[in-house]
Design a protein around this motif. Structure first.
Motif, PDB file in Angstrom:
ATOM      1  N   THR A   1      12.581  11.075  -5.616  1.00  0.00           N
ATOM      2  CA  THR A   1      10.573  11.007  -5.805  1.00  0.00           C
ATOM      3  C   THR A   1      10.505  12.013  -4.510  1.00  0.00           C
ATOM      4  OG1 THR A   1       8.324   9.589  -5.100  1.00  0.00           O
ATOM      5  CG2 THR A   1      11.563   8.879  -5.075  1.00  0.00           C
ATOM      6  N   HIS A   2       9.745  13.423  -4.677  1.00  0.00           N
ATOM      7  CA  HIS A   2      10.401  13.998  -3.349  1.00  0.00           C
ATOM      8  C   HIS A   2       9.155  13.913  -2.987  1.00  0.00           C
ATOM      9  CE1 HIS A   2      12.323  15.964  -6.583  1.00  0.00           C
ATOM     10  NE2 HIS A   2      12.389  16.243  -5.590  1.00  0.00           N
ATOM     11  N   ILE A   3       7.531  13.495  -3.368  1.00  0.00           N
ATOM     12  CA  ILE A   3       6.369  12.951  -2.761  1.00  0.00           C
ATOM     13  C   ILE A   3       6.623  11.617  -3.224  1.00  0.00           C
ATOM     14  CG2 ILE A   3       3.954  13.437  -2.477  1.00  0.00           C
ATOM     15  CD1 ILE A   3       5.942  16.079  -3.971  1.00  0.00           C
ATOM     16  N   ALA A   4       6.477  10.307  -2.005  1.00  0.00           N
ATOM     17  CA  ALA A   4       6.159   8.969  -2.497  1.00  0.00           C
ATOM     18  C   ALA A   4       5.201   8.963  -1.883  1.00  0.00           C
ATOM     19  CB  ALA A   4       7.793   7.868  -2.292  1.00  0.00           C
ATOM     20  N   GLY A   5       4.440   7.381  -2.293  1.00  0.00           N
ATOM     21  CA  GLY A   5       3.249   7.456  -1.685  1.00  0.00           C
ATOM     22  C   GLY A   5       3.563   5.847  -2.079  1.00  0.00           C
ATOM     23  N   ILE A   6       3.456   5.412  -0.468  1.00  0.00           N
ATOM     24  CA  ILE A   6       3.920   3.530   0.161  1.00  0.00           C
ATOM     25  C   ILE A   6       2.628   3.188   0.256  1.00  0.00           C
ATOM     26  CG2 ILE A   6       5.355   1.788   0.907  1.00  0.00           C
ATOM     27  CD1 ILE A   6       7.879   4.297   0.786  1.00  0.00           C
ATOM     28  N   ASP A   7       1.734   2.197  -0.423  1.00  0.00           N
ATOM     29  CA  ASP A   7       1.256   1.499  -0.136  1.00  0.00           C
ATOM     30  C   ASP A   7       1.554   0.717   1.595  1.00  0.00           C
ATOM     31  OD1 ASP A   7      -0.244   2.866  -1.470  1.00  0.00           O
ATOM     32  OD2 ASP A   7      -1.333   2.202  -2.678  1.00  0.00           O
ATOM     33  N   ILE A   8       0.482  -0.094   2.006  1.00  0.00           N
ATOM     34  CA  ILE A   8       1.073  -0.879   3.458  1.00  0.00           C
ATOM     35  C   ILE A   8       0.034  -1.566   3.417  1.00  0.00           C
ATOM     36  CG2 ILE A   8       1.577  -0.601   5.997  1.00  0.00           C
ATOM     37  CD1 ILE A   8       4.085   0.400   5.073  1.00  0.00           C
ATOM     38  N   VAL A   9      -0.112  -2.659   3.496  1.00  0.00           N
ATOM     39  CA  VAL A   9      -1.278  -3.638   4.043  1.00  0.00           C
ATOM     40  C   VAL A   9      -0.687  -4.471   5.426  1.00  0.00           C
ATOM     41  CG1 VAL A   9      -3.016  -4.221   2.145  1.00  0.00           C
ATOM     42  CG2 VAL A   9      -0.773  -5.999   2.070  1.00  0.00           C
ATOM     43  N   ARG A  10      -1.564  -4.382   6.357  1.00  0.00           N
ATOM     44  CA  ARG A  10      -1.499  -5.199   7.827  1.00  0.00           C
ATOM     45  C   ARG A  10      -2.157  -6.446   7.225  1.00  0.00           C
ATOM     46  NH1 ARG A  10      -2.693  -3.005  13.471  1.00  0.00           N
ATOM     47  NH2 ARG A  10      -1.742  -3.642  14.361  1.00  0.00           N
ATOM     48  N   VAL A  11      -2.030  -8.302   7.556  1.00  0.00           N
ATOM     49  CA  VAL A  11      -2.403  -8.562   8.030  1.00  0.00           C
ATOM     50  C   VAL A  11      -2.362  -9.180   9.624  1.00  0.00           C
ATOM     51  CG1 VAL A  11      -1.802  -9.357   4.976  1.00  0.00           C
ATOM     52  CG2 VAL A  11      -0.376 -10.316   7.127  1.00  0.00           C
ATOM     53  N   GLY A  12      -1.742  -8.019  10.538  1.00  0.00           N
ATOM     54  CA  GLY A  12      -1.571  -9.083  11.919  1.00  0.00           C
ATOM     55  C   GLY A  12      -1.227  -7.966  12.761  1.00  0.00           C
ATOM     56  N   PRO A  13      -1.283  -8.734  14.087  1.00  0.00           N
ATOM     57  CA  PRO A  13      -0.113  -7.270  15.123  1.00  0.00           C
ATOM     58  C   PRO A  13       0.145  -6.767  14.365  1.00  0.00           C
ATOM     59  CG  PRO A  13      -1.649  -9.224  15.987  1.00  0.00           C
ATOM     60  CD  PRO A  13      -0.691  -9.686  14.725  1.00  0.00           C
ATOM     61  N   GLU A  14       1.395  -7.255  14.061  1.00  0.00           N
ATOM     62  CA  GLU A  14       3.001  -6.816  14.114  1.00  0.00           C
ATOM     63  C   GLU A  14       2.998  -6.916  12.157  1.00  0.00           C
ATOM     64  OE1 GLU A  14       5.719  -6.103  16.606  1.00  0.00           O
ATOM     65  OE2 GLU A  14       3.039  -5.444  17.559  1.00  0.00           O
ATOM     66  N   GLU A  15       2.341  -7.481  11.562  1.00  0.00           N
ATOM     67  CA  GLU A  15       2.987  -8.149  10.113  1.00  0.00           C
ATOM     68  C   GLU A  15       2.213  -6.641   9.417  1.00  0.00           C
ATOM     69  OE1 GLU A  15       2.916 -12.143   8.647  1.00  0.00           O
ATOM     70  OE2 GLU A  15       1.736 -12.234  10.337  1.00  0.00           O
TER      71      GLU A  15
END
Lengths: 478, 311
Positions: free
Chosen positions: A139-153
């Motif tokens: 996988t040369h180009i990966a898109g990793i979807d991130i969600v945030r639920v808190g300041p450090e989370e």
């Protein structure tokens, strides 16, 4: 992971987070009609430039522009550092997993992952078993979807190891912001993103077939102008200065790939392909495909051409394999995962299925092989009838679904008809894996424009925001 | 460059030029319809004939009138000959090879396509047909302007230029051929009577009425008009002018590629016949026969260019 939503601009007590101070001041300084004028200008510019995507429906497809929100989403240097390390680690593990699955299968032999889950999976590609690819990169180009639920989370929502799209919006959104609001960039030190095409090309060159001594001939293979992401394909080819080819432009002779040019056939070394596995070679896969190149797999297996991403990379982003990524990180890298997975219930397992059916009103249920937000159930938003109908589907084909708790996705202030209001966002950074791993700071922030909606996909009424990674001090002139 | 890219550029340019030529033809029709003298409405028949769509037109229409022809060629989206179809095809070809277009070219082309629907509706409201046709001409000329002022002088440019020039030559030959016959009053021999307004309209179709007076300082004479449109290299829309451009493109392409293809010979032969031709000889042969032969050779040349480079 329940309770009130984390708003990235405000503290829980409603006070402004320091990072966003200059944004607030900028909003206060500019009258609403000025902002409205700029919004219209942005829409006009997008339409004129033809930055569109196609929406598929029963009546065919139409060209639409993706709504763009002018309030940027900010990430500070520490937050980005955490993300960057976590994403690098995860991409390394995904590639190690793919290299292993298609060679020795250590992870299966040691029963870290159930062999049946992989080998019987439709995303596993037997054609690739034993095929060596340069640098062991799949996988040369990966898109990793991130969600945030808190300041450090931060949580990883899903991995996209096949042909993640959206990077052109990341680049165009920045262009748009710099054009519309140059003064805003004097208030923040924003990490630039415009090196992405250059780094993508370098990444592709770093995994060219070993026989190449000079500059490899790289092309971008698109399904054509009717594909929903065609704009992105042409944009990237243009920025990289490489040919944008369709299947009909390529042919294979004696296991070598050539493109048809006005000066005769020209040999091709690396193909950044945005055509799905199933359509890439009618001789090996879907025989009806008009999008592919007959014989391409033979050339690929002979090592005469490199495909990015590799055929069969989809086994790493299958939603049923997702739950094992933390195990992969421990197994291959001997590290603890930096980014967490969202707890996931596999409906193929009896206990999980029972739990899912009991808690449908609080879960998000997704198709294992689905993408683009099609065919998913957002429990809390669904009606009782919709849930009951979905439950029937679940019981009929439990192994086609996974369920996750409804995450309290963070919100960012967004311009909507009623003014500025919080809307839920996610983040898709793009990880480039070649001889080394590079990530352009930020990524694509997708925003659910409907009030309360948690679905950010553009096909489901989502928009985008420019994503700013703020370097050094939070603001230059604080 | 990719053969398909060159092919799309070639057709993008052809379709845009065709849209402009259709606008010119329709303008002439409207002009003839309001000039004195009995034309019996056959200017609309000739317009349909020039556009080469007579058969398809009469399958769905009884009579060629201002209304039906303007609708069919100018406004309809339901046949492949019309201006909206040409614009859509030009834009479709351009979009397929966006990376080969400069941003000015793309924005011009895409802008035309985006605004077309609005302009079409205005024209359909009955009052704005002439404005609409003017707008099409403007947009086409803006597009060719974007090509000449922003495109790199490399192979992509030469293929684009050749598309424009071959289409333009085809159109000029058609205008001259059909008008030459249709415009003559039934009982007058070719070269006999002359209706000033009607010949003037031909010149307007190729924006050459002023050029005529500049070159000839004479009243309108059919054979001089024919000479100008066929043999005068000063006129950019003349057959010889267009073919000079095509041979120039092919020369440069051959030098860049280090190889001369069959189409180069064909283009030079056709150009030489025009460059050294005399109008007396053409009339001797018969103007209609000459133009029919030219259209055939021009078509064969375009076909050979496609074979040599674009497949």
């Amino acid at each position: 992971m329940s309770g009130p939503f984390f708003d990235e601009m405000h503290n829980p007590d409603g006070s402004l987070r320091e990072l966003y101070r200059q944004i607030q001041e900028w909003i206060d300084e500019n009258p609403p009609d000025f902002i409205e004028m700029k919004r219209r200008e942005a829409e006009f510019l997008y339409r004129r430039t033809g930055i569109t995507f196609a929406v598929y429906s029963e009546g065919g497809s139409t060209e639409r522009i993706i709504p763009f929100d002018i309030i940027p989403r900010l990430i500070d240097a520490n937050e980005w550092d955490l993300l960057r390390r976590g994403l690098t680690q995860r991409a390394q593990a995904l590639n190690a997993f793919l290299a292993d699955v298609y060679s020795d299968q250590r992870i299966l032999k040691e029963r870290i992952v159930d062999p049946a889950l992989i080998l019987l999976n439709s995303a596993y590609e037997p054609e690739m078993q034993g095929v060596k690819v340069p640098g062991d990169v799949y996988t040369h180009i990966a898109g990793i979807d991130i969600v945030r639920v808190g300041p450090e989370e931060f949580y990883v929502l899903e991995d996209n190891a096949r042909t993640p799209s959206g990077v052109s919006y990341m680049l165009e959104n920045r262009e748009m912001m710099m054009r519309l609001f140059p003064d805003l960039f004097t208030r923040y030190a924003v990490a630039p993103v415009d090196r992405y095409p250059e780094e993508l090309l370098a990444t592709l060159a770093s995994v060219a077939p070993p026989r190449i001594s000079g500059e490899p001939t790289t092309v971008l293979l698109t399904p054509g102008r009717y594909n929903s992401a065609y704009y992105e394909h042409s944009f990237l080819a243009d920025m990289m200065g490489i040919e944008l080819v369709e299947g009909q432009d390529l042919f294979v002779s004696d296991t070598v790939v050539y493109m048809r040019t006005t000066e005769g056939p020209k040999r091709v070394d690396v193909i950044y392909r945005r055509v799905d596995d199933a359509f890439i070679d009618p001789l090996t896969f879907n025989p009806d495909s008009m999008l592919g190149v007959p014989g391409l797999m033979t050339a690929y297996r002979a090592g005469n051409v490199v495909l990015a991403n590799a055929v069969g990379a989809g086994i790493a982003d299958d939603k049923s394999v997702y739950t094992h990524v933390p195990d992969m990180i421990r197994f291959y890298l001997d590290q603890e995962p930096i980014l967490k997975n969202v707890p996931t219930y596999k409906c193929s397992e009896a206990d999980d299925l029972a739990y899912t059916l009991e808690h449908l009103e609080e879960l998000v249920v997704k198709e294992v092989h689905g993408s683009g937000g099609y065919g998913m159930l957002v429990g809390p938003k669904a009606t009782k009838e919709e849930r009951e109908k979905f439950a029937e589907k679940l019981k009929a084909m439990p192994d086609q679904f996974i369920a996750q708790p409804t995450l309290a996705l963070s919100t960012v202030p967004t311009y909507v008809n009623e003014g500025i209001a919080p809307r839920h966002v996610d983040l898709r950074p793009f990880i480039l894996c070649g001889s080394e791993i590079t990530i352009v700071p930020g990524g694509l922030t997708r925003v659910a424009l409907k009030e309360g909606s948690l679905v950010v996909n553009s096909s489901q009424g989502g928009g985008t925001k420019d994503t700013w990674v703020i370097t050094g001090e939070q603001a230059r002139y604080a | 460059m990719l053969s398909r890219t060159a092919d799309s550029l070639f057709w993008m340019a052809r379709y845009m030029e065709r849209a402009e030529n259709l606008a010119r033809l329709l303008e002439v029709g409207h002009r003839l319809a309001i000039t004195p003298g009995e034309t019996g409405g056959n200017e609309w028949l000739s317009t349909v004939t020039i556009a080469g769509c007579g058969q398809d037109f009469f399958e769905t229409h009884q009579n060629a009138t201002a209304q039906t022809v303007t609708d069919f060629l100018g406004l309809s989206e339901h046949n492949s000959y019309s201006i909206p179809s040409c614009i859509a095809n030009a834009r479709g070809n351009g979009r397929a090879v966006r990376t080969a277009l400069t941003s000015s070219m793309w924005e011009s082309l895409n802008g035309t396509w985006l605004d077309l629907e609005t302009k079409r509706r205005e024209a359909l409201s009955g009052t704005g047909v002439i404005d609409y046709l003017d707008w099409i001409k403007d947009r086409s000329m803006q597009f060719t302007g974007a090509i000449t002022s922003t495109m790199l002088r490399s192979d992509a440019y030469y293929f684009t230029q050749m598309g424009t020039l071959l289409e333009r030559a085809d159109n000029t030959a058609r205008i001259l051929d059909v008008k030459y016959h249709v415009l003559l009053p039934e009982h007058e021999a070719v070269g006999g009577g002359l209706d000033f307004y009607q010949w003037n309209a031909i010149l307007r179709a190729v924006t050459a009425n002023r050029a005529y007076h500049y070159l000839y300082r004479d009243s309108l004479q059919p054979w001089l008009i024919a000479e100008m449109l066929i043999l005068r290299s000063e006129l950019p829309r003349s057959l010889v002018g267009c073919l000079a451009g095509v041979t120039d493109c092919l020369e440069k392409l051959s030098n860049a590629y280090g190889a001369r293809k069959d189409c180069v010979r064909m283009a030079n032969a056709l150009h030489a016949d025009l460059a050294y031709g005399k109008i007396e000889d053409i009339f001797q042969q018969g103007l209609h026969e000459f133009l029919t032969d030219f259209l055939r050779r021009n078509y064969a040349l375009a076909d050979q260019i496609q074979r040599d480079y674009l497949l």
